[in-house]
Scaffold this motif. Structure first.
Motif, PDB file in Angstrom:
ATOM      1  N   THR A 174     -16.710  25.933  10.252  1.00  0.00           N
ATOM      2  CA  THR A 174     -18.147  25.767  10.503  1.00  0.00           C
ATOM      3  C   THR A 174     -18.589  24.305  10.571  1.00  0.00           C
ATOM      4  N   ALA A 175     -17.681  23.366  10.377  1.00  0.00           N
ATOM      5  CA  ALA A 175     -18.043  21.938  10.406  1.00  0.00           C
ATOM      6  C   ALA A 175     -18.518  21.550  11.800  1.00  0.00           C
ATOM      7  N   LYS A 176     -19.662  20.874  11.840  1.00  0.00           N
ATOM      8  CA  LYS A 176     -20.229  20.411  13.118  1.00  0.00           C
ATOM      9  C   LYS A 176     -20.703  18.976  12.952  1.00  0.00           C
ATOM     10  N   GLY A 177     -20.680  18.218  14.032  1.00  0.00           N
ATOM     11  CA  GLY A 177     -21.164  16.842  14.006  1.00  0.00           C
ATOM     12  C   GLY A 177     -20.133  15.906  14.601  1.00  0.00           C
ATOM     13  N   MET A 178     -20.517  14.639  14.695  1.00  0.00           N
ATOM     14  CA  MET A 178     -19.664  13.654  15.353  1.00  0.00           C
ATOM     15  C   MET A 178     -18.308  13.496  14.664  1.00  0.00           C
ATOM     16  N   ASN A 179     -18.289  13.469  13.358  1.00  0.00           N
ATOM     17  CA  ASN A 179     -17.037  13.285  12.624  1.00  0.00           C
ATOM     18  C   ASN A 179     -16.357  14.607  12.286  1.00  0.00           C
ATOM     19  N   SER A 180     -16.942  15.699  12.733  1.00  0.00           N
ATOM     20  CA  SER A 180     -16.467  17.012  12.277  1.00  0.00           C
ATOM     21  C   SER A 180     -15.021  17.344  12.647  1.00  0.00           C
ATOM     22  N   PRO A 181     -14.504  16.990  13.828  1.00  0.00           N
ATOM     23  CA  PRO A 181     -13.112  17.385  14.100  1.00  0.00           C
ATOM     24  C   PRO A 181     -12.112  16.833  13.080  1.00  0.00           C
ATOM     25  N   ALA A 182     -12.226  15.573  12.742  1.00  0.00           N
ATOM     26  CA  ALA A 182     -11.291  14.976  11.784  1.00  0.00           C
ATOM     27  C   ALA A 182     -11.506  15.558  10.390  1.00  0.00           C
ATOM     28  N   ILE A 183     -12.744  15.735  10.005  1.00  0.00           N
ATOM     29  CA  ILE A 183     -13.040  16.282   8.675  1.00  0.00           C
ATOM     30  C   ILE A 183     -12.639  17.748   8.607  1.00  0.00           C
ATOM     31  N   ALA A 184     -12.903  18.494   9.671  1.00  0.00           N
ATOM     32  CA  ALA A 184     -12.503  19.908   9.705  1.00  0.00           C
ATOM     33  C   ALA A 184     -10.986  20.027   9.579  1.00  0.00           C
ATOM     34  N   ASP A 185     -10.266  19.128  10.235  1.00  0.00           N
ATOM     35  CA  ASP A 185      -8.800  19.119  10.113  1.00  0.00           C
ATOM     36  C   ASP A 185      -8.380  18.854   8.663  1.00  0.00           C
ATOM     37  N   GLU A 186      -9.072  17.943   8.009  1.00  0.00           N
ATOM     38  CA  GLU A 186      -8.772  17.644   6.596  1.00  0.00           C
ATOM     39  C   GLU A 186      -9.049  18.871   5.720  1.00  0.00           C
ATOM     40  N   PHE A 187     -10.141  19.573   6.006  1.00  0.00           N
ATOM     41  CA  PHE A 187     -10.447  20.802   5.268  1.00  0.00           C
ATOM     42  C   PHE A 187      -9.315  21.818   5.423  1.00  0.00           C
ATOM     43  N   LEU A 188      -8.781  21.933   6.625  1.00  0.00           N
ATOM     44  CA  LEU A 188      -7.693  22.885   6.861  1.00  0.00           C
ATOM     45  C   LEU A 188      -6.436  22.494   6.086  1.00  0.00           C
ATOM     46  N   VAL A 189      -6.106  21.211   6.081  1.00  0.00           N
ATOM     47  CA  VAL A 189      -4.947  20.735   5.317  1.00  0.00           C
ATOM     48  C   VAL A 189      -5.130  21.062   3.838  1.00  0.00           C
ATOM     49  N   HIS A 190      -6.316  20.800   3.324  1.00  0.00           N
ATOM     50  CA  HIS A 190      -6.582  21.095   1.913  1.00  0.00           C
ATOM     51  C   HIS A 190      -6.481  22.597   1.644  1.00  0.00           C
ATOM     52  N   ALA A 191      -6.980  23.416   2.564  1.00  0.00           N
ATOM     53  CA  ALA A 191      -6.884  24.876   2.400  1.00  0.00           C
ATOM     54  C   ALA A 191      -5.424  25.310   2.316  1.00  0.00           C
ATOM     55  N   GLN A 192      -4.595  24.719   3.154  1.00  0.00           N
ATOM     56  CA  GLN A 192      -3.164  25.062   3.140  1.00  0.00           C
ATOM     57  C   GLN A 192      -2.502  24.619   1.841  1.00  0.00           C
ATOM     58  N   GLU A 193      -2.880  23.459   1.340  1.00  0.00           N
ATOM     59  CA  GLU A 193      -2.308  22.978   0.078  1.00  0.00           C
ATOM     60  C   GLU A 193      -2.792  23.814  -1.103  1.00  0.00           C
ATOM     61  N   GLU A 194      -4.052  24.240  -1.067  1.00  0.00           N
ATOM     62  CA  GLU A 194      -4.571  25.112  -2.131  1.00  0.00           C
ATOM     63  C   GLU A 194      -3.872  26.476  -2.078  1.00  0.00           C
ATOM     64  N   THR A 195      -3.555  26.946  -0.878  1.00  0.00           N
ATOM     65  CA  THR A 195      -2.794  28.198  -0.743  1.00  0.00           C
ATOM     66  C   THR A 195      -1.425  28.052  -1.399  1.00  0.00           C
ATOM     67  N   ALA A 196      -0.770  26.917  -1.159  1.00  0.00           N
ATOM     68  CA  ALA A 196       0.536  26.673  -1.781  1.00  0.00           C
ATOM     69  C   ALA A 196       0.410  26.652  -3.299  1.00  0.00           C
ATOM     70  N   HIS A 197      -0.674  26.045  -3.822  1.00  0.00           N
ATOM     71  CA  HIS A 197      -0.893  26.044  -5.270  1.00  0.00           C
ATOM     72  C   HIS A 197      -1.031  27.470  -5.786  1.00  0.00           C
ATOM     73  N   SER A 198      -1.812  28.288  -5.072  1.00  0.00           N
ATOM     74  CA  SER A 198      -2.031  29.667  -5.536  1.00  0.00           C
ATOM     75  C   SER A 198      -0.717  30.445  -5.562  1.00  0.00           C
ATOM     76  N   GLU A 199       0.135  30.195  -4.598  1.00  0.00           N
ATOM     77  CA  GLU A 199       1.427  30.889  -4.561  1.00  0.00           C
ATOM     78  C   GLU A 199       2.327  30.456  -5.711  1.00  0.00           C
ATOM     79  N   LYS A 200       2.330  29.171  -6.033  1.00  0.00           N
ATOM     80  CA  LYS A 200       3.128  28.682  -7.162  1.00  0.00           C
ATOM     81  C   LYS A 200       2.615  29.254  -8.485  1.00  0.00           C
ATOM     82  N   LEU A 201       1.291  29.305  -8.621  1.00  0.00           N
ATOM     83  CA  LEU A 201       0.701  29.862  -9.845  1.00  0.00           C
ATOM     84  C   LEU A 201       1.042  31.341  -9.984  1.00  0.00           C
ATOM     85  N   ALA A 202       0.916  32.089  -8.882  1.00  0.00           N
ATOM     86  CA  ALA A 202       1.223  33.523  -8.923  1.00  0.00           C
ATOM     87  C   ALA A 202       2.697  33.745  -9.277  1.00  0.00           C
ATOM     88  N   GLU A 203       3.558  32.933  -8.702  1.00  0.00           N
ATOM     89  CA  GLU A 203       4.992  33.047  -8.999  1.00  0.00           C
ATOM     90  C   GLU A 203       5.259  32.784 -10.480  1.00  0.00           C
TER      91      GLU A 203
END
Length: 182
Positions: free
Chosen positions: A67-96
């Protein structure tokens, strides 16, 4: 008077033979030996709350990514996605780790927000999204620090896992703080 090297005045490093014998029993417990003592269930509870926090963070970052919109949004949205993927990895390690400790990872959506230390966010403004994520990362940093202190030497494997996650959360917070400065 010279003290003998084996004198009882000097502390001795000696393995607990009873605990070693106990480890030979209850094989269905996997890696969990009796030395975990009364802490195992409490550690599993802490880990399940951390799991809930990570899952809420994944959902928040994913929403912000899409949902990120604005001039800087593509780079920031990409950063949000990277963080989401890293948080997913954390959740998997915790569950394990929860499973390794003989617990059950709690993925129940019905109680996710109640158990999470971080909040979900539906901001529409890009700066508000970054700020909400920074707040959540700071909360994660604080809760992981406290968990590490609470666990201490009671469970070195879990402590090391939490230290690794903490390092990532601190990096996320630094990156988000940098984004706010732009």
């Amino acid at each position: 008077m010279k003290q003998d090297r084996n004198s009882s005045a000097e502390p001795q490093l000696k393995l607990n033979e009873e605990a070693i014998e106990a480890a030979k029993r209850s094989l269905d417990e996997g890696a969990v030996t009796p030395s975990y003592g009364p802490w195992r269930d409490q550690i599993v509870k802490l880990l399940n709350d951390a799991l809930a926090t990570e899952l809420v963070c994944v959902l928040r970052y994913k929403r912000h990514h899409f949902t990120a919109k604005g001039m800087n949004s593509p780079a920031i949205a990409d950063e949000f996605l990277v963080h989401a993927q890293e948080e997913t990895a954390h959740s998997e390690k915790l569950a394990e780790r929860i499973v390794q400790l003989g617990g059950e990872p709690d993925f129940s959506p019905a109680t996710l927000l109640q158990r999470s230390h971080a909040d979900y966010d539906e901001s529409k403004d890009l700066k508000a999204m970054v700020r909400a994520n920074l707040v959540a990362e700071r909360v994660a940093v604080e809760t992981y620090r406290q968990m590490i202190d609470l666990i201490g030497d009671k469970d070195p494997t879990t402590r090391r896992l939490l230290e690794d996650v903490l390092r990532d959360e601190e990096e996320h917070a630094d990156e988000l703080a940098d984004l706010l400065d732009q």
